[in-house]
Design a protein around this motif. Structure first.
Motif, PDB file in Angstrom:
ATOM      1  N   GLN A 219      50.690 -29.491 -10.444  1.00  0.00           N
ATOM      2  CA  GLN A 219      51.890 -29.206 -11.218  1.00  0.00           C
ATOM      3  C   GLN A 219      52.292 -30.405 -12.074  1.00  0.00           C
ATOM      4  O   GLN A 219      53.063 -30.261 -13.019  1.00  0.00           O
ATOM      5  CB  GLN A 219      53.045 -28.810 -10.299  1.00  0.00           C
ATOM      6  CG  GLN A 219      53.628 -29.948  -9.496  1.00  0.00           C
ATOM      7  CD  GLN A 219      54.773 -29.524  -8.601  1.00  0.00           C
ATOM      8  OE1 GLN A 219      54.791 -29.814  -7.424  1.00  0.00           O
ATOM      9  NE2 GLN A 219      55.735 -28.815  -9.156  1.00  0.00           N
ATOM     10  N   ILE A 220      51.763 -31.595 -11.777  1.00  0.00           N
ATOM     11  CA  ILE A 220      52.082 -32.789 -12.571  1.00  0.00           C
ATOM     12  C   ILE A 220      50.895 -33.165 -13.457  1.00  0.00           C
ATOM     13  O   ILE A 220      50.631 -34.340 -13.684  1.00  0.00           O
ATOM     14  CB  ILE A 220      52.507 -33.976 -11.677  1.00  0.00           C
ATOM     15  CG1 ILE A 220      51.386 -34.347 -10.698  1.00  0.00           C
ATOM     16  CG2 ILE A 220      53.790 -33.663 -10.927  1.00  0.00           C
ATOM     17  CD1 ILE A 220      51.604 -35.700 -10.015  1.00  0.00           C
ATOM     18  N   GLN A 221      50.213 -32.158 -13.976  1.00  0.00           N
ATOM     19  CA  GLN A 221      49.011 -32.408 -14.765  1.00  0.00           C
ATOM     20  C   GLN A 221      49.290 -33.229 -16.019  1.00  0.00           C
ATOM     21  O   GLN A 221      48.477 -34.058 -16.415  1.00  0.00           O
ATOM     22  CB  GLN A 221      48.360 -31.080 -15.145  1.00  0.00           C
ATOM     23  CG  GLN A 221      46.853 -31.152 -15.307  1.00  0.00           C
ATOM     24  CD  GLN A 221      46.132 -31.264 -13.958  1.00  0.00           C
ATOM     25  OE1 GLN A 221      46.096 -30.322 -13.191  1.00  0.00           O
ATOM     26  NE2 GLN A 221      45.558 -32.419 -13.695  1.00  0.00           N
ATOM     27  N   ASP A 222      50.448 -33.032 -16.658  1.00  0.00           N
ATOM     28  CA  ASP A 222      50.782 -33.832 -17.836  1.00  0.00           C
ATOM     29  C   ASP A 222      50.908 -35.307 -17.480  1.00  0.00           C
ATOM     30  O   ASP A 222      50.423 -36.184 -18.209  1.00  0.00           O
ATOM     31  CB  ASP A 222      52.093 -33.342 -18.460  1.00  0.00           C
ATOM     32  CG  ASP A 222      51.910 -32.127 -19.345  1.00  0.00           C
ATOM     33  OD1 ASP A 222      50.753 -31.803 -19.685  1.00  0.00           O
ATOM     34  OD2 ASP A 222      52.923 -31.493 -19.698  1.00  0.00           O
ATOM     35  N   GLU A 223      51.550 -35.593 -16.358  1.00  0.00           N
ATOM     36  CA  GLU A 223      51.719 -36.976 -15.933  1.00  0.00           C
ATOM     37  C   GLU A 223      50.373 -37.615 -15.585  1.00  0.00           C
ATOM     38  O   GLU A 223      50.127 -38.798 -15.877  1.00  0.00           O
ATOM     39  CB  GLU A 223      52.665 -37.054 -14.740  1.00  0.00           C
ATOM     40  CG  GLU A 223      54.113 -36.718 -15.069  1.00  0.00           C
ATOM     41  CD  GLU A 223      54.414 -35.220 -14.956  1.00  0.00           C
ATOM     42  OE1 GLU A 223      53.465 -34.395 -15.034  1.00  0.00           O
ATOM     43  OE2 GLU A 223      55.595 -34.882 -14.782  1.00  0.00           O
ATOM     44  N   ILE A 224      49.507 -36.839 -14.959  1.00  0.00           N
ATOM     45  CA  ILE A 224      48.175 -37.354 -14.621  1.00  0.00           C
ATOM     46  C   ILE A 224      47.380 -37.633 -15.887  1.00  0.00           C
ATOM     47  O   ILE A 224      46.709 -38.663 -16.007  1.00  0.00           O
ATOM     48  CB  ILE A 224      47.445 -36.349 -13.714  1.00  0.00           C
ATOM     49  CG1 ILE A 224      48.131 -36.292 -12.348  1.00  0.00           C
ATOM     50  CG2 ILE A 224      45.978 -36.727 -13.562  1.00  0.00           C
ATOM     51  CD1 ILE A 224      47.636 -35.193 -11.457  1.00  0.00           C
ATOM     52  N   ALA A 225      47.451 -36.713 -16.855  1.00  0.00           N
ATOM     53  CA  ALA A 225      46.752 -36.921 -18.127  1.00  0.00           C
ATOM     54  C   ALA A 225      47.257 -38.180 -18.817  1.00  0.00           C
ATOM     55  O   ALA A 225      46.471 -38.955 -19.382  1.00  0.00           O
ATOM     56  CB  ALA A 225      46.936 -35.707 -19.026  1.00  0.00           C
ATOM     57  N   THR A 226      48.553 -38.411 -18.761  1.00  0.00           N
ATOM     58  CA  THR A 226      49.139 -39.599 -19.374  1.00  0.00           C
ATOM     59  C   THR A 226      48.625 -40.866 -18.696  1.00  0.00           C
ATOM     60  O   THR A 226      48.297 -41.859 -19.358  1.00  0.00           O
ATOM     61  CB  THR A 226      50.669 -39.537 -19.294  1.00  0.00           C
ATOM     62  OG1 THR A 226      51.136 -38.373 -19.998  1.00  0.00           O
ATOM     63  CG2 THR A 226      51.311 -40.770 -19.899  1.00  0.00           C
TER      64      THR A 226
END
Length: 313
Positions: A219-226
């Motif tokens: 669910q925190i894929q955006d944060e991981i990508a960042t």
């Protein structure tokens, strides 16, 4: 999506179910298949350890290279402590074992987030020559830091992975590891990890041979990508997998603004919430450079809170 079928192969070998009763027509050669040993997930007439004892009596364990642990009795309520103990106790019987998967359990046997696990690292200690190790189910899973000289692939599949497990994996020494696949999941099902917990993995120093990194179903894929946009580990990768999660425009923007990704062979983003404009930018920048990009399974959302992972319950 739910996990509806059992594993079809492990270690390049087709999976074969060890029969619950007397084998009909004989058994395949011990080294020719990945053996799956399982019992009924509910109120089984036979304990998993008993089925395993039948297996070691019927099949030459010295020739077995791949072993799949399916359901044990009452997986909704019971951790596989006796399963792990039986495997550890018999480890000297399996000198050629190179691949082990714990928990090949489908949703009709037990939902992934309801599978009880426990301390699994004794299996790595007991089988020092393993090349592949995998586990499904995150409830009560424990994975303290460990060192393993020969492990090449580590997979942990969950609907929610506790941060302590992530920190244990991140603090482990796996000098031969080439593939790491973590399903981080959602907070609804015990997923508490944050990008900071992944820091030793992202730094790359502990994983000098890593070529495939999957941090997915999150669910925190955006944060991981960042976090990955500037992570040193990316430079050595051939495949980066951020699929099955809640990835959206913010995460893709960060990836495109970060370090070059044109060295990748594949960027897997399937099951995502990325808009058409960013999908086109990915194709124009990375696809044009020869990177295979999987942007399939586009999800629709009216609000960011509507995002969901591919595998949860």
């Amino acid at each position: 999506m739910a996990i509806s079928t059992h594993m079809q192969e492990l270690y390049g070998l087709p999976a074969h179910d060890f029969p619950t009763g007397e084998p009909a027509g004989g058994l395949p050669d011990a080294a020719s298949v990945a053996w799956r040993v399982s019992v009924d997930a509910y109120e089984s007439d036979e304990a998993w350890e008993e089925a395993f004892a039948r297996f070691t009596a019927a099949v030459d364990p010295g020739a077995v290279t791949a072993l799949v642990v399916g359901a044990w009795s009452d997986v909704y309520d019971s951790a596989p402590d006796e399963v792990v103990e039986a495997l550890v106790a018999s480890s000297r019987q399996f000198p050629r074992l190179r691949a082990l998967f714990l928990g090949d359990i489908t949703f009709d046997e037990c939902e992934i987030s309801w599978i009880h696990q426990g301390l699994v690292t004794p299996l790595l200690d007991a089988f020092p020559d393993l090349h592949e190790f995998g586990v499904r189910g995150g409830q009560d899973l424990r994975f303290p830091a460990v060192r393993h000289e020969h492990l090449r692939s580590l997979t942990i599949e969950t609907g929610g992975l506790d941060a302590e497990v992530v920190r244990g994996v991140a603090a482990s020494d796996f000098p031969a590891l080439e593939r790491l696949d973590l399903w981080l999941g959602t907070s609804w099902y015990g997923g508490t990890a944050e990008p900071a917990d992944l820091a030793p993995i992202l730094a790359g120093a502990r994983l000098p041979r890593l070529r495939y990194l999957a941090l997915r179903n999150s669910q925190i894929q955006d944060e991981i990508a960042t976090a990955l946009a500037g992570a040193p580990v990316v430079a050595g990768l051939e495949t980066l997998d951020l699929s099955m999660g809640a990835l959206g425009d913010d995460g893709v923007e960060a990836l495109l603004a970060g370090q070059p990704l044109t060295h990748l062979k594949k960027l897997d983003l399937h099951h995502h919430f990325v808009g058409e404009a960013l999908r086109e930018r990915l194709r124009a920048t990375l696809g044009a450079a020869g990177v295979e990009i999987d942007l399939s399974d586009v999800q629709e959302e009216e609000d960011r809170e509507d995002r969901y992972t591919a595998v949860a319950e």
